[in-house]
Design a protein around this motif. Structure first.
Motif, PDB file in Angstrom:
ATOM      1  N   GLY A 311       0.896  -1.158   0.153  1.00  0.00           N
ATOM      2  CA  GLY A 311      -0.145   0.092   0.117  1.00  0.00           C
ATOM      3  C   GLY A 311       0.738   1.343  -0.072  1.00  0.00           C
ATOM      4  O   GLY A 311       0.598   2.278  -0.765  1.00  0.00           O
ATOM      5  N   ALA A 312       1.936   1.200   0.920  1.00  0.00           N
ATOM      6  CA  ALA A 312       2.931   2.658   0.726  1.00  0.00           C
ATOM      7  C   ALA A 312       3.538   2.896  -0.672  1.00  0.00           C
ATOM      8  O   ALA A 312       3.212   3.933  -0.894  1.00  0.00           O
ATOM      9  CB  ALA A 312       3.879   2.078   1.781  1.00  0.00           C
ATOM     10  N   TRP A 313       3.900   1.539  -1.159  1.00  0.00           N
ATOM     11  CA  TRP A 313       4.401   1.787  -2.744  1.00  0.00           C
ATOM     12  C   TRP A 313       3.482   2.250  -3.556  1.00  0.00           C
ATOM     13  O   TRP A 313       3.557   2.936  -4.305  1.00  0.00           O
ATOM     14  CB  TRP A 313       5.019   0.354  -3.115  1.00  0.00           C
ATOM     15  N   CYS A 314       2.221   1.694  -3.664  1.00  0.00           N
ATOM     16  CA  CYS A 314       1.068   2.148  -4.422  1.00  0.00           C
ATOM     17  C   CYS A 314       0.668   3.677  -4.116  1.00  0.00           C
ATOM     18  O   CYS A 314       0.318   4.373  -5.232  1.00  0.00           O
ATOM     19  CB  CYS A 314      -0.088   1.086  -4.338  1.00  0.00           C
ATOM     20  N   SER A 315       0.616   3.882  -2.862  1.00  0.00           N
ATOM     21  CA  SER A 315       0.177   5.333  -2.583  1.00  0.00           C
ATOM     22  C   SER A 315       1.349   6.334  -3.251  1.00  0.00           C
ATOM     23  O   SER A 315       0.848   7.455  -3.825  1.00  0.00           O
ATOM     24  CB  SER A 315       0.295   5.453  -1.125  1.00  0.00           C
ATOM     25  N   GLY A 316       2.597   6.034  -3.064  1.00  0.00           N
ATOM     26  CA  GLY A 316       3.675   6.768  -3.622  1.00  0.00           C
ATOM     27  C   GLY A 316       3.497   7.158  -5.201  1.00  0.00           C
ATOM     28  O   GLY A 316       3.613   8.140  -5.936  1.00  0.00           O
ATOM     29  N   ARG A 317       3.267   5.753  -5.739  1.00  0.00           N
ATOM     30  CA  ARG A 317       3.037   5.727  -7.104  1.00  0.00           C
ATOM     31  C   ARG A 317       2.123   6.736  -7.613  1.00  0.00           C
ATOM     32  O   ARG A 317       1.920   7.467  -8.741  1.00  0.00           O
ATOM     33  CB  ARG A 317       3.096   4.085  -7.770  1.00  0.00           C
ATOM     34  N   SER A 318       0.769   6.524  -6.876  1.00  0.00           N
ATOM     35  CA  SER A 318      -0.507   7.284  -7.312  1.00  0.00           C
ATOM     36  C   SER A 318      -0.082   8.574  -7.105  1.00  0.00           C
ATOM     37  O   SER A 318      -0.602   9.472  -8.013  1.00  0.00           O
ATOM     38  CB  SER A 318      -1.453   6.784  -6.418  1.00  0.00           C
ATOM     39  N   LEU A 319       0.279   9.155  -6.284  1.00  0.00           N
ATOM     40  CA  LEU A 319       0.728  10.711  -6.080  1.00  0.00           C
ATOM     41  C   LEU A 319       1.691  11.122  -7.204  1.00  0.00           C
ATOM     42  O   LEU A 319       1.364  12.134  -8.026  1.00  0.00           O
ATOM     43  CB  LEU A 319       1.260  10.826  -4.678  1.00  0.00           C
ATOM     44  N   ALA A 320       2.694  10.331  -7.465  1.00  0.00           N
ATOM     45  CA  ALA A 320       3.699  10.577  -8.526  1.00  0.00           C
ATOM     46  C   ALA A 320       2.607  10.817  -9.939  1.00  0.00           C
ATOM     47  O   ALA A 320       2.966  11.846 -10.646  1.00  0.00           O
ATOM     48  CB  ALA A 320       4.655   9.589  -8.866  1.00  0.00           C
ATOM     49  N   GLN A 321       1.943   9.829 -10.116  1.00  0.00           N
ATOM     50  CA  GLN A 321       0.863  10.219 -11.396  1.00  0.00           C
ATOM     51  C   GLN A 321       0.027  11.259 -11.189  1.00  0.00           C
ATOM     52  O   GLN A 321      -0.086  11.850 -12.404  1.00  0.00           O
ATOM     53  CB  GLN A 321      -0.051   8.676 -11.576  1.00  0.00           C
ATOM     54  N   SER A 322      -0.434  11.819  -9.961  1.00  0.00           N
ATOM     55  CA  SER A 322      -1.156  12.985 -10.009  1.00  0.00           C
ATOM     56  C   SER A 322      -0.262  14.018 -10.321  1.00  0.00           C
ATOM     57  O   SER A 322      -0.867  15.048 -11.026  1.00  0.00           O
ATOM     58  CB  SER A 322      -1.752  13.022  -8.570  1.00  0.00           C
ATOM     59  N   ILE A 323       0.784  14.214  -9.650  1.00  0.00           N
ATOM     60  CA  ILE A 323       1.710  15.172  -9.913  1.00  0.00           C
ATOM     61  C   ILE A 323       2.053  15.242 -11.361  1.00  0.00           C
ATOM     62  O   ILE A 323       2.156  16.493 -12.249  1.00  0.00           O
ATOM     63  CB  ILE A 323       3.129  15.270  -9.117  1.00  0.00           C
ATOM     64  N   ASN A 324       2.607  14.188 -12.191  1.00  0.00           N
ATOM     65  CA  ASN A 324       2.944  14.213 -13.404  1.00  0.00           C
ATOM     66  C   ASN A 324       2.364  12.597 -13.884  1.00  0.00           C
ATOM     67  O   ASN A 324       3.063  11.723 -13.717  1.00  0.00           O
ATOM     68  CB  ASN A 324       4.440  14.246 -13.574  1.00  0.00           C
TER      69      ASN A 324
END
Length: 328
Positions: A311-324
């Protein structure tokens, strides 16, 4: 004093922060990480002693999300993770049973190897505790406990929810979500034994005890020291009740219950205890991540995505996708 402008400042070098930073870095962003601890990884941590190591935070992780499955496969190829194939037991009412077989992964040769591998060439300032966050026009001003000040166009906060509350403006739309999160503590006891315990399991889910929730023979994991070592984790409710108790008393209580469970005394060579104050969300959210495009402020963490390593890894990936969106 000259203060340089950072493209993306990531606060928190646990797995969520590292995942977000890694994805953004790969997309060409200038990313700088900060963490209050002496090392990276958060609960993907390893405690070292003179002659052995302990995975005293996250004990292992599983992979279900297809993107995380692909990442774990890559880590395996890079010799960063390995399957922990020791049988795992469940203990309840004096009865032992083997739990369902599921692939469990661990860092190689220790849990924090994953975080260290992810950090690679990313600049990271350790022992930097963020104490104030101000939005000033087109950038953020970050004030750290040591007196350092940085400016950033985008800020990622990848830290436990209770640590976010004093940093966010009370009027920010994220505040009601963050303030409502209840994070529970966990105590971890680390034991080095004179003699190994005669038990055929690498780990034990303890389901009906007052104090313990988990016990693991750390030395059964791949490429660990052969010394007999155990890691004990407390029950969340018990830890919450005793989160401010004397650590020596906590350790004694957990060891006593563990010996009672095994029905044999332990020949303890060394013992240590550690408190994870914000270990788990009592009721994990499923927002994945939070992103304010107007202010260029994002939040990531396992508490937003199920309280697991995955979940931690997926959360970071999700946020990166929102930023760029092109970053993943």
């Amino acid at each position: 004093m000259s203060i340089s402008m950072i493209d993306v400042a990531v606060i928190g070098a646990g797995l969520a922060g590292l995942s977000c930073a890694q994805h953004l870095h790969a997309a060409g962003h200038q990313v700088v990480m900060f963490d209050k601890a002496r090392g990276v990884g958060g609960r993907l941590s390893t405690r070292r002693t003179e002659d052995t190591t302990f995975d005293h935070g996250a004990q292992y992780f599983t992979a279900r999300d297809p993107y995380f499955v692909a990442q774990v496969e890559q880590w395996q190829q890079q010799q960063v993770v390995q399957v922990w194939d020791a049988p795992i037991a469940a203990y309840q009412a004096g009865c032992w049973s083997t739990v369902d077989v599921i692939t469990r992964y661990v860092g190689k040769p220790r849990m924090n190897s994953v975080a260290r591998h992810m950090l690679k060439d990313l600049p990271c300032h350790l022992q930097h505790r963020l104490i104030k966050l101000e939005h000033q026009g087109q950038y953020w001003c970050l004030h750290f406990e040591q007196g350092d000040v940085y400016h950033a166009k985008t800020v990622v906060l990848a830290i436990p929810a209770p640590q976010l509350v004093p940093l966010l403006a009370q009027t920010h739309p994220f505040m009601p979500i963050v303030a409502a999160v209840d994070m529970q503590a966990t105590w971890a006891v680390m034991l080095t034994l004179q003699q190994p315990v005669d038990l055929a399991y690498g780990g034990i889910f303890v389901n009906d005890q007052r104090t313990l929730s988990w016990a693991a023979q750390n030395h059964t994991k791949p490429e660990r020291s052969a010394q007999p070592t155990w890691v004990l984790h407390s029950q969340p409710d018990w830890a919450q009740q005793h989160q401010d108790a004397d650590p020596a008393w906590v350790m004694a209580q957990m060891i006593e219950e563990f010996q009672s469970l095994l029905q044999q005394p332990l020949q303890i060579k060394q013992q240590q205890v550690h408190r994870w104050l914000y270990a788990l969300a009592a009721a994990p959210l499923f927002h994945r991540s939070l992103w304010d495009d107007r202010l260029r402020l994002g939040i990531a963490g396992d508490w937003l995505c199920g309280s697991r390593v995955e979940g931690a890894w997926c959360s970071g990936r999700s946020l990166a996708q929102s930023i760029n969106p092109s970053s993943v």
